[in-house]
Design a protein around this motif. Structure first.
Motif, PDB file in Angstrom:
ATOM      1  N   THR A 145     -35.021   8.555  44.383  1.00  0.00           N
ATOM      2  CA  THR A 145     -33.778   9.067  43.819  1.00  0.00           C
ATOM      3  C   THR A 145     -33.843   9.104  42.311  1.00  0.00           C
ATOM      4  OG1 THR A 145     -32.853   6.834  43.808  1.00  0.00           O
ATOM      5  CG2 THR A 145     -32.409   8.208  45.742  1.00  0.00           C
ATOM      6  N   ALA A 146     -35.045   9.171  41.743  1.00  0.00           N
ATOM      7  CA  ALA A 146     -35.154   9.139  40.291  1.00  0.00           C
ATOM      8  C   ALA A 146     -34.666  10.428  39.669  1.00  0.00           C
ATOM      9  CB  ALA A 146     -36.608   8.892  39.885  1.00  0.00           C
ATOM     10  N   GLU A 147     -34.753  11.554  40.385  1.00  0.00           N
ATOM     11  CA  GLU A 147     -34.361  12.821  39.795  1.00  0.00           C
ATOM     12  C   GLU A 147     -32.854  13.027  39.822  1.00  0.00           C
ATOM     13  OE1 GLU A 147     -36.417  15.849  41.801  1.00  0.00           O
ATOM     14  OE2 GLU A 147     -38.410  15.201  41.170  1.00  0.00           O
ATOM     15  N   LEU A 148     -32.129  12.281  40.645  1.00  0.00           N
ATOM     16  CA  LEU A 148     -30.697  12.440  40.741  1.00  0.00           C
ATOM     17  C   LEU A 148     -30.011  11.500  39.771  1.00  0.00           C
ATOM     18  CD1 LEU A 148     -30.257  12.621  44.601  1.00  0.00           C
ATOM     19  CD2 LEU A 148     -30.445  14.491  42.972  1.00  0.00           C
ATOM     20  N   PRO A 149     -28.813  11.879  39.245  1.00  0.00           N
ATOM     21  CA  PRO A 149     -28.078  10.951  38.398  1.00  0.00           C
ATOM     22  C   PRO A 149     -27.713   9.710  39.163  1.00  0.00           C
ATOM     23  CG  PRO A 149     -27.228  13.194  38.234  1.00  0.00           C
ATOM     24  CD  PRO A 149     -28.205  13.167  39.364  1.00  0.00           C
ATOM     25  N   PRO A 150     -27.696   8.551  38.506  1.00  0.00           N
ATOM     26  CA  PRO A 150     -27.411   7.305  39.208  1.00  0.00           C
ATOM     27  C   PRO A 150     -25.989   7.268  39.719  1.00  0.00           C
ATOM     28  CG  PRO A 150     -27.446   6.949  36.847  1.00  0.00           C
ATOM     29  CD  PRO A 150     -27.917   8.340  37.071  1.00  0.00           C
ATOM     30  N   THR A 151     -25.813   6.751  40.928  1.00  0.00           N
ATOM     31  CA  THR A 151     -24.492   6.601  41.519  1.00  0.00           C
ATOM     32  C   THR A 151     -23.964   5.214  41.213  1.00  0.00           C
ATOM     33  OG1 THR A 151     -25.152   8.049  43.307  1.00  0.00           O
ATOM     34  CG2 THR A 151     -23.193   6.700  43.678  1.00  0.00           C
ATOM     35  N   PRO A 152     -22.706   5.091  40.702  1.00  0.00           N
ATOM     36  CA  PRO A 152     -22.169   3.778  40.399  1.00  0.00           C
ATOM     37  C   PRO A 152     -21.843   3.016  41.664  1.00  0.00           C
ATOM     38  CG  PRO A 152     -20.503   5.452  40.076  1.00  0.00           C
ATOM     39  CD  PRO A 152     -21.789   6.160  40.373  1.00  0.00           C
ATOM     40  N   ALA A 153     -21.509   1.757  41.468  1.00  0.00           N
ATOM     41  CA  ALA A 153     -21.167   0.912  42.605  1.00  0.00           C
ATOM     42  C   ALA A 153     -19.789   1.289  43.111  1.00  0.00           C
ATOM     43  CB  ALA A 153     -21.204  -0.560  42.193  1.00  0.00           C
ATOM     44  N   ALA A 154     -19.327   0.563  44.132  1.00  0.00           N
ATOM     45  CA  ALA A 154     -18.008   0.843  44.681  1.00  0.00           C
ATOM     46  C   ALA A 154     -16.948   0.578  43.636  1.00  0.00           C
ATOM     47  CB  ALA A 154     -17.762  -0.024  45.920  1.00  0.00           C
ATOM     48  N   GLY A 300     -17.571   7.473  43.635  1.00  0.00           N
ATOM     49  CA  GLY A 300     -18.853   6.912  44.029  1.00  0.00           C
ATOM     50  C   GLY A 300     -19.582   7.698  45.093  1.00  0.00           C
ATOM     51  N   LEU A 301     -19.217   8.970  45.311  1.00  0.00           N
ATOM     52  CA  LEU A 301     -19.963   9.782  46.265  1.00  0.00           C
ATOM     53  C   LEU A 301     -21.317  10.149  45.685  1.00  0.00           C
ATOM     54  CD1 LEU A 301     -17.204  12.257  47.523  1.00  0.00           C
ATOM     55  CD2 LEU A 301     -17.790  10.007  48.409  1.00  0.00           C
ATOM     56  N   ASP A 302     -22.286  10.400  46.565  1.00  0.00           N
ATOM     57  CA  ASP A 302     -23.580  10.848  46.069  1.00  0.00           C
ATOM     58  C   ASP A 302     -23.543  12.348  45.825  1.00  0.00           C
ATOM     59  OD1 ASP A 302     -23.634  11.914  48.568  1.00  0.00           O
ATOM     60  OD2 ASP A 302     -25.216  10.627  49.346  1.00  0.00           O
ATOM     61  N   LEU A 303     -24.657  12.900  45.368  1.00  0.00           N
ATOM     62  CA  LEU A 303     -24.665  14.289  44.921  1.00  0.00           C
ATOM     63  C   LEU A 303     -24.437  15.280  46.065  1.00  0.00           C
ATOM     64  CD1 LEU A 303     -24.916  15.489  42.127  1.00  0.00           C
ATOM     65  CD2 LEU A 303     -27.315  15.951  42.585  1.00  0.00           C
ATOM     66  N   PRO A 304     -25.119  15.166  47.225  1.00  0.00           N
ATOM     67  CA  PRO A 304     -24.834  16.118  48.311  1.00  0.00           C
ATOM     68  C   PRO A 304     -23.396  16.044  48.811  1.00  0.00           C
ATOM     69  CG  PRO A 304     -26.941  15.031  48.692  1.00  0.00           C
ATOM     70  CD  PRO A 304     -26.289  14.309  47.564  1.00  0.00           C
ATOM     71  N   GLU A 305     -22.830  14.831  48.872  1.00  0.00           N
ATOM     72  CA  GLU A 305     -21.447  14.710  49.329  1.00  0.00           C
ATOM     73  C   GLU A 305     -20.481  15.339  48.333  1.00  0.00           C
ATOM     74  OE1 GLU A 305     -21.267  10.552  49.679  1.00  0.00           O
ATOM     75  OE2 GLU A 305     -22.282  10.445  51.618  1.00  0.00           O
ATOM     76  N   THR A 306     -20.740  15.133  47.038  1.00  0.00           N
ATOM     77  CA  THR A 306     -19.901  15.750  46.012  1.00  0.00           C
ATOM     78  C   THR A 306     -20.011  17.273  46.071  1.00  0.00           C
ATOM     79  OG1 THR A 306     -20.249  13.819  44.611  1.00  0.00           O
ATOM     80  CG2 THR A 306     -19.407  15.795  43.555  1.00  0.00           C
ATOM     81  N   ALA A 307     -21.229  17.780  46.283  1.00  0.00           N
ATOM     82  CA  ALA A 307     -21.410  19.227  46.382  1.00  0.00           C
ATOM     83  C   ALA A 307     -20.671  19.792  47.585  1.00  0.00           C
ATOM     84  CB  ALA A 307     -22.902  19.557  46.474  1.00  0.00           C
TER      85      ALA A 307
END
Length: 448
Positions: A145-154, A300-307
């Motif tokens: 997951t290095a290429e994706l922006p970091p997701t914060p905690a809950a 705190g959603l990840d990138l695919p969920e946000t998309a």
């Protein structure tokens, strides 16, 4: 709002080599998720037992990846235990049904999905791996997951309660399990549980999204009214929280609010100077960028969920996120850190005391609105039928051609009317008088 429809796609690892132990194979991805849900376990709970992240559990259950090594053995052993427990529970249910117990026939599959969600069925974004991110998600390795922006905690401050997923309580306080796992809920009870679980945090999110307190409360209320009207659809949804959140965001970001008199004037800003600055910076962003930033760095959603929730492709969502972060960092450089961004957004959301209406009032307003629209539709239909019948009754039964307008008849001189003589007529009269007086053929009367 108007609501966007997110299609959940199961990714099967077709054409990819699956490294499994010959004597310890894993069931298909659908069976893995079914076994977990049969024991009312969330992805976060299963990940905690295996010592991995909920994102990896989600990848294993959707077929995007498979565990390896010791994780494979531990996951296979846990699935076998879940299968054994499910079979034992089914046998006990059959025995109970044979003895004529009143509770015969009840199983975990027959319980309301909203009740399981309120008790922590899954994380808020688990059902939004939509078609927007299929190309990236199907080829990405969950460990990389290095290429994706970091997701914060809950977003909760401190440890989340048992049964709450990684994004289950957005901008809300810690709460215990609202519904026991073995409770069978009525539709009203399930709706009230979902409302109590989601509404307080959702109001705070919408306030950060719009900067207006009344609009935030109204948006959440309308979203839950729509959810109650479509409860058969929401009750079987894998993520009722995300369904309501998407409806609330769509209503809050509607451009028609600018024409309402009550929303033409700005509301009182937050009391803290830093919160005022942050809110102003957020409101300067475009609605898609602001929504993407809130879902990723706030909820705190990840990138695919946000998309999937914003109805955009994964690359477009990543560009929106990076541009939004850059715009905020230009005004507030300390927010270039995603962790600090998350803390500041949580602080901005929790600084305001925003309360949602009671669930009974929301259900009553929803039913009243549904009755009003139903009566309006019936009245319009009756009026249309009446107008059609009146038109058929009064319409002529045969065709009558219209009378053609009159035309001037040519070749006939117009009839002269009495009046003064023209110049030519005067000349003619003078000539006649002169010839008559002197002509030999005429008799001139003589006076006697």
């Amino acid at each position: 709002m108007c609501r966007p429809i997110c299609v959940y796609v199961l990714f099967h690892a077709k054409g990819r080599p699956v490294k499994q132990s010959p004597g310890n194979p894993l069931p298909p991805p659908e069976e893995r998720r079914r076994l977990r849900e049969s024991r009312s376990l969330t992805e976060a709970q299963l990940a905690e037992r295996l010592g991995v992240t909920p994102r990896k559990v989600r990848a294993w259950e959707t077929g995007r990846a498979d565990p390896r090594g010791r994780r494979h053995e531990a996951y296979a052993q846990l699935l076998r235990e879940l299968r054994t427990a499910a079979e034992a529970a089914a046998r006990r249910a059959d025995v109970t049904a044979g003895h004529g117990s009143p509770s015969a026939g009840r199983s975990s599959a027959g319980r309301s999905s909203v009740g399981r969600s309120a008790a922590g069925r899954s994380s808020a974004g688990s059902s939004f791996a939509g078609t927007a991110g299929t190309a990236d998600a199907a080829t990405a390795d969950p460990d990389d997951t290095a290429e994706l922006p970091p997701t914060p905690a809950a977003l909760t401050s401190g440890p989340a309660p048992e049964g709450v997923g990684e994004a289950g309580m957005e901008f809300g306080p810690d709460v215990p399990d609202l519904v026991p796992s073995e409770t069978v809920l009525t539709p009203t009870q399930a709706f009230d549980a979902l409302y109590a679980f989601c509404a307080p945090g959702l109001v705070r999110q919408t306030y950060v999204l719009t900067g207006r307190r009344e609009l935030a409360r109204e948006s959440v209320e309308r979203a839950f009214q729509l959810a109650w009207q479509r409860w058969p659809e929401v009750a079987v949804d894998r993520d009722p929280t995300g369904w309501v959140r998407a409806a609330a965001y769509e209503y809050a970001l509607s451009p028609w609010h600018r024409f309402r008199p009550r929303y033409r004037h700005p509301e009182a800003p937050p009391s803290d100077a830093y919160d005022r600055t942050l809110l102003n910076v957020l409101l300067e962003l475009s609605p898609p960028h602001r929504r993407t930033l809130l879902l990723y760095d706030g909820v705190g959603l990840d990138l695919p969920e946000t998309a999937a929730e914003t109805e955009a492709s994964t690359p477009a969502t990543a560009n929106r996120l990076l541009n939004a972060r850059q715009a905020v960092a230009e005004r507030l450089p300390e927010l270039s850190d995603p962790g600090e961004m998350h803390r500041r957004l949580s602080r901005l959301a929790t600084a305001e005391r925003l309360r949602a209406p009671k669930p009974l009032a929301v259900r009553s307003d929803s039913e009243r609105r549904a009755r009003l629209w139903t009566r309006a539709a019936i009245a319009f239909t009756v009026t249309l039928i009446g107008v059609t019948a009146l038109t058929l009754r009064t319409a002529p039964t045969q065709y009558e051609p219209p009378v053609a307008p009159g035309e001037t008849v040519r070749g006939v001189p117009p009839r002269a009317a009495p009046g003064p003589l023209s110049e030519d007529q005067l000349k003619l009269r003078k000539a006649l008088r002169e010839e008559t007086a002197s002509g030999p053929e005429r008799l001139v009367p003589q006076p006697r």
